[in-house]
Scaffold this motif. Sequence first.
Motif, PDB file in Angstrom:
ATOM      1  N   VAL A 129       0.838  -1.209   0.000  1.00 51.90           N
ATOM      2  CA  VAL A 129       0.000   0.000   0.000  1.00 51.90           C
ATOM      3  C   VAL A 129       0.871   1.256   0.000  1.00 51.90           C
ATOM      4  O   VAL A 129       0.800   2.084  -0.905  1.00 51.90           O
ATOM      5  CB  VAL A 129      -0.963   0.016   1.208  1.00 51.90           C
ATOM      6  CG1 VAL A 129      -1.768   1.317   1.228  1.00 51.90           C
ATOM      7  CG2 VAL A 129      -1.904  -1.187   1.162  1.00 51.90           C
ATOM      8  N   LYS A 130       1.732   1.366   1.005  1.00 50.06           N
ATOM      9  CA  LYS A 130       2.566   2.569   1.143  1.00 50.06           C
ATOM     10  C   LYS A 130       3.566   2.728  -0.002  1.00 50.06           C
ATOM     11  O   LYS A 130       3.910   3.845  -0.387  1.00 50.06           O
ATOM     12  CB  LYS A 130       3.319   2.531   2.476  1.00 50.06           C
ATOM     13  CG  LYS A 130       2.423   2.640   3.697  1.00 50.06           C
ATOM     14  CD  LYS A 130       3.260   2.548   4.962  1.00 50.06           C
ATOM     15  CE  LYS A 130       2.384   2.590   6.215  1.00 50.06           C
ATOM     16  NZ  LYS A 130       3.167   2.408   7.452  1.00 50.06           N
ATOM     17  N   ASP A 131       4.051   1.611  -0.517  1.00 56.85           N
ATOM     18  CA  ASP A 131       5.105   1.660  -1.537  1.00 56.85           C
ATOM     19  C   ASP A 131       4.588   1.287  -2.924  1.00 56.85           C
ATOM     20  O   ASP A 131       5.353   0.826  -3.774  1.00 56.85           O
ATOM     21  CB  ASP A 131       6.241   0.699  -1.150  1.00 56.85           C
ATOM     22  CG  ASP A 131       6.855   1.032   0.201  1.00 56.85           C
ATOM     23  OD1 ASP A 131       7.105   2.221   0.454  1.00 56.85           O
ATOM     24  OD2 ASP A 131       7.084   0.103   0.997  1.00 56.85           O
ATOM     25  N   ILE A 132       3.304   1.490  -3.150  1.00 55.91           N
ATOM     26  CA  ILE A 132       2.683   1.004  -4.383  1.00 55.91           C
ATOM     27  C   ILE A 132       3.329   1.582  -5.649  1.00 55.91           C
ATOM     28  O   ILE A 132       3.493   0.871  -6.655  1.00 55.91           O
ATOM     29  CB  ILE A 132       1.154   1.265  -4.379  1.00 55.91           C
ATOM     30  CG1 ILE A 132       0.470   0.503  -5.522  1.00 55.91           C
ATOM     31  CG2 ILE A 132       0.837   2.750  -4.403  1.00 55.91           C
ATOM     32  CD1 ILE A 132       0.522  -0.982  -5.400  1.00 55.91           C
ATOM     33  N   LEU A 133       3.727   2.867  -5.629  1.00 54.26           N
ATOM     34  CA  LEU A 133       4.339   3.448  -6.827  1.00 54.26           C
ATOM     35  C   LEU A 133       5.730   2.896  -7.071  1.00 54.26           C
ATOM     36  O   LEU A 133       6.150   2.725  -8.222  1.00 54.26           O
ATOM     37  CB  LEU A 133       4.366   4.973  -6.736  1.00 54.26           C
ATOM     38  CG  LEU A 133       3.017   5.672  -6.929  1.00 54.26           C
ATOM     39  CD1 LEU A 133       3.155   7.173  -6.806  1.00 54.26           C
ATOM     40  CD2 LEU A 133       2.403   5.319  -8.279  1.00 54.26           C
ATOM     41  N   ASN A 134       6.455   2.589  -6.005  1.00 55.02           N
ATOM     42  CA  ASN A 134       7.768   1.960  -6.161  1.00 55.02           C
ATOM     43  C   ASN A 134       7.616   0.561  -6.753  1.00 55.02           C
ATOM     44  O   ASN A 134       8.435   0.123  -7.563  1.00 55.02           O
ATOM     45  CB  ASN A 134       8.505   1.881  -4.814  1.00 55.02           C
ATOM     46  CG  ASN A 134       9.033   3.229  -4.373  1.00 55.02           C
ATOM     47  OD1 ASN A 134       9.401   4.051  -5.201  1.00 55.02           O
ATOM     48  ND2 ASN A 134       9.057   3.474  -3.086  1.00 55.02           N
ATOM     49  N   ILE A 135       6.574  -0.134  -6.328  1.00 51.64           N
ATOM     50  CA  ILE A 135       6.291  -1.467  -6.875  1.00 51.64           C
ATOM     51  C   ILE A 135       5.984  -1.351  -8.372  1.00 51.64           C
ATOM     52  O   ILE A 135       6.424  -2.180  -9.181  1.00 51.64           O
ATOM     53  CB  ILE A 135       5.118  -2.139  -6.117  1.00 51.64           C
ATOM     54  CG1 ILE A 135       5.567  -2.493  -4.690  1.00 51.64           C
ATOM     55  CG2 ILE A 135       4.614  -3.384  -6.848  1.00 51.64           C
ATOM     56  CD1 ILE A 135       4.449  -2.936  -3.755  1.00 51.64           C
ATOM     57  N   ALA A 136       5.258  -0.299  -8.739  1.00 50.57           N
ATOM     58  CA  ALA A 136       4.950  -0.066 -10.155  1.00 50.57           C
ATOM     59  C   ALA A 136       6.231   0.124 -10.963  1.00 50.57           C
ATOM     60  O   ALA A 136       6.412  -0.483 -12.026  1.00 50.57           O
ATOM     61  CB  ALA A 136       4.053   1.163 -10.301  1.00 50.57           C
ATOM     62  N   ILE A 137       7.122   0.954 -10.445  1.00 48.57           N
ATOM     63  CA  ILE A 137       8.385   1.240 -11.155  1.00 48.57           C
ATOM     64  C   ILE A 137       9.217  -0.025 -11.313  1.00 48.57           C
ATOM     65  O   ILE A 137       9.810  -0.270 -12.373  1.00 48.57           O
ATOM     66  CB  ILE A 137       9.165   2.349 -10.416  1.00 48.57           C
ATOM     67  CG1 ILE A 137       8.435   3.682 -10.565  1.00 48.57           C
ATOM     68  CG2 ILE A 137      10.593   2.462 -10.950  1.00 48.57           C
ATOM     69  CD1 ILE A 137       8.892   4.763  -9.615  1.00 48.57           C
ATOM     70  N   ILE A 138       9.257  -0.843 -10.265  1.00 45.30           N
ATOM     71  CA  ILE A 138      10.001  -2.106 -10.348  1.00 45.30           C
ATOM     72  C   ILE A 138       9.400  -3.004 -11.426  1.00 45.30           C
ATOM     73  O   ILE A 138      10.126  -3.628 -12.210  1.00 45.30           O
ATOM     74  CB  ILE A 138      10.032  -2.827  -8.982  1.00 45.30           C
ATOM     75  CG1 ILE A 138      10.926  -2.051  -8.009  1.00 45.30           C
ATOM     76  CG2 ILE A 138      10.541  -4.268  -9.128  1.00 45.30           C
ATOM     77  CD1 ILE A 138      10.895  -2.567  -6.582  1.00 45.30           C
ATOM     78  N   ASN A 139       8.070  -3.046 -11.492  1.00 50.41           N
ATOM     79  CA  ASN A 139       7.421  -3.859 -12.528  1.00 50.41           C
ATOM     80  C   ASN A 139       7.723  -3.331 -13.929  1.00 50.41           C
ATOM     81  O   ASN A 139       7.904  -4.127 -14.861  1.00 50.41           O
ATOM     82  CB  ASN A 139       5.908  -3.919 -12.284  1.00 50.41           C
ATOM     83  CG  ASN A 139       5.534  -5.013 -11.311  1.00 50.41           C
ATOM     84  OD1 ASN A 139       5.634  -6.200 -11.616  1.00 50.41           O
ATOM     85  ND2 ASN A 139       5.138  -4.622 -10.110  1.00 50.41           N
ATOM     86  N   ARG A 140       7.779  -2.024 -14.073  1.00 49.32           N
ATOM     87  CA  ARG A 140       8.153  -1.444 -15.372  1.00 49.32           C
ATOM     88  C   ARG A 140       9.561  -1.880 -15.768  1.00 49.32           C
ATOM     89  O   ARG A 140       9.807  -2.313 -16.893  1.00 49.32           O
ATOM     90  CB  ARG A 140       8.085   0.083 -15.285  1.00 49.32           C
ATOM     91  CG  ARG A 140       8.463   0.806 -16.573  1.00 49.32           C
ATOM     92  CD  ARG A 140       8.866   2.233 -16.277  1.00 49.32           C
ATOM     93  NE  ARG A 140      10.065   2.288 -15.457  1.00 49.32           N
ATOM     94  CZ  ARG A 140      10.464   3.365 -14.774  1.00 49.32           C
ATOM     95  NH1 ARG A 140       9.741   4.467 -14.790  1.00 49.32           N
ATOM     96  NH2 ARG A 140      11.574   3.348 -14.069  1.00 49.32           N
TER      97      ARG A 140
END
Length: 270
Positions: A129-140
């Motif tokens: 939840v808190k790091d959702i955008l970082n998770i997105a970047i890693i997936n990219r």
Amino acid sequence: DIYLRAQNFEEAYDVNEIAAYSFAMENQIEKSIEKMQQVLNQRKEKFGDKDSRLALTYVRLANLYYYSNNKAKFEECLKLAHGFIESDKIPKLTLMQTLDELSQIYKGIGNFKKAIELAQFAKTKLDPVKDILNIAIINRDLGAMYLELGNVHEALKSFDTYIQIVSSEKDYSKQEIGSVLSMMSRSAEQLGDLQRALKYSNQSCEVYQEGKDTQRSIEENISLCYLYKKLKQSSEASKCIKKLQLKADAAKDIPQELKDYIQQILKDFK
């Protein structure tokens, strides 16, 4: 020195690391290594040789040793950095920075499997939840690395996760989203799934248009036209070409090379 006098040791070390890298930018690699080694020694003296903040310094030293062609020292520093990564005591921010810079090194030497392993490990350390955008970047980044390995199915999965997360973020970079959708289109085309490729290409065009990125919108529009042609959808291909021509005529700041290419495409579709 001003940071050291103020007892702000971390700021001082960060500044000194930047200074060390500045020598590398001027192709003074040995000088850069010498300065980075000084930072490492200062950190050890102040915090001890088990302090997790040493991880990043070892990674940066490894990078410098790689460019100085010192394979033994390069591998030694990588091994030491990995030792800190496996520790539960390393702060999240330091861990993420270390993993990111380590991943860049592995990508630079063509070891995408190791870079993917680090990216997957990073995801396990992030809050969903808190790091959702970082998770997105890693997936990219994972998607791009899977493409390098020719694993198109996994690339599409990672890209799709990225898109699902960032599409709900109003202020997220349209250029980045458009770029990923474009890669998804090329990936689907590679798999022979032209309808899916068409969907992603259309979405990419729309996102670039929303972001007022004229050049990329035109470039994706070109890919879209060829997809319609491949699918033998003559009517849609014709509409696509007309739209491309309108965009090109209205554009004021696209390179002449692209203008010439568009003219060639218009001839091909006549």
